[in-house]
Design a protein around this motif. Structure first.
Motif: not given
Length: 292
Positions: A25-38
């Motif tokens: 979940g934390a690893a996927f959260g890292s990707f979601l941070n990218v989604v929210a930024w980009r």
């Protein structure tokens, strides 16, 4: 002396399962941070690879470990020494918590006979969809229409898949109720926005909030949607009151409503509707039909 367990490996895996899920979940959260930024900047989600938003330097693998890297780097870029916002760590932590929380979720929205593994996968998908929507709304008071639209379609598709796996009648009932809930959520919040425009001279809610309500209806059905809206309004009012009393918010300062809608949705999905109905004293008066 007690005899050793005949299934030591199975018990070890079972005990480690929440930790593995949290890490994923934390690893996927890292990707979601990218989604929210980009996504709001119309940048590719895959290219370029992860980099510091300040100096643009690419991150090595050990700088991109969920949760650990932010702690080891003490919240600063290794190259330019500029601070890394705590939000990155907090989003990864929240995603880890939601991933584990879904292991214990008791959703009633997809019928009483839904397959537990499919429900778990559906819960992860729902959380992974709502989290970037909330982050984007916090940043820019914007809920991307494509994300909301696809979230509605996914909710209806999941409802149909889980419903028809329990029988044709259950599938038809569940899909119809969730379709009506999606339409009802959209119409209700668009109506509130128009009413606010008429009474206050400005929209009380954005159209993105109405689309998000439709998404919630597609996933939770009528009862779940009503409870999620109640929780969103209650939590939003509490946060707004605290903000006003503490001076953190101005009297007419806008506050994004999307995160509160998402929080209400996830609370109903994870805990199920009964605890909230009991809290309101409505449990005995509210039967929960399929697709509630």
């Amino acid at each position: 002396m007690p005899s050793p367990s005949p299934y030591p490996l199975a018990l070890s895996v079972l005990a480690a399962w929440p930790l593995l899920v949290a890490w994923g979940g934390a690893a996927f959260g890292s990707f979601l941070n990218v989604v929210a930024w980009r996504l709001p900047r119309q940048e590719s989600l895959l290219w370029p690879a992860s980099h510091c938003p300040r100096c643009g330097h690419g991150l090595a693998w050990f700088e991109n470990l969920p949760l650990l890297s932010w702690l080891l780097l003490r919240g600063h870029c290794r190259h330019c020494r500029q601070p890394i916002a705590p939000r990155y760590f907090l989003v990864e932590l929240l995603a880890a918590g939601l991933a584990v929380g879904m292991l214990f979720a008791r959703p009633a929205a997809m019928g009483s006979g839904a397959d537990p593994l499919l429900l778990l996968l559906a819960g992860w998908l729902l959380a992974g969809w709502l989290l970037p929507l909330s982050l984007i709304d916090l940043d820019s008071f914007w809920l991307p229409e494509p994300l909301c639209r696809w979230g509605v379609l996914l909710g209806l598709a999941v409802s149909a898949g889980l419903g028809f796996s329990q029988g044709f009648t259950s599938g038809c009932s569940l899909l119809l109720s969730h379709l009506l809930a999606a339409a009802g959520g959209l119409i209700a919040l668009e109506g509130l926005s128009a009413l606010g425009q008429k009474l206050l001279g400005r929209p009380a809610l954005g159209l993105g909030d109405a689309r998000l309500a439709a998404l919630i209806g597609a996933w939770l059905g009528p009862t779940g949607l009503a409870l999620a809206l109640f929780l969103a309004v209650s939590i939003g009012a509490l946060v707004g009151t605290i903000g006003l009393l503490s001076g953190r918010l101005g009297r007419h300062q806008p506050v994004p409503f999307g995160p509160f809608l998402a929080l209400g949705c996830l609370a109903v999905w994870i805990a199920g509707p009964m605890p909230w109905l009991e809290l309101l004293g409505l449990a005995a008066l509210t039967p929960l039909p399929p697709g509630s």
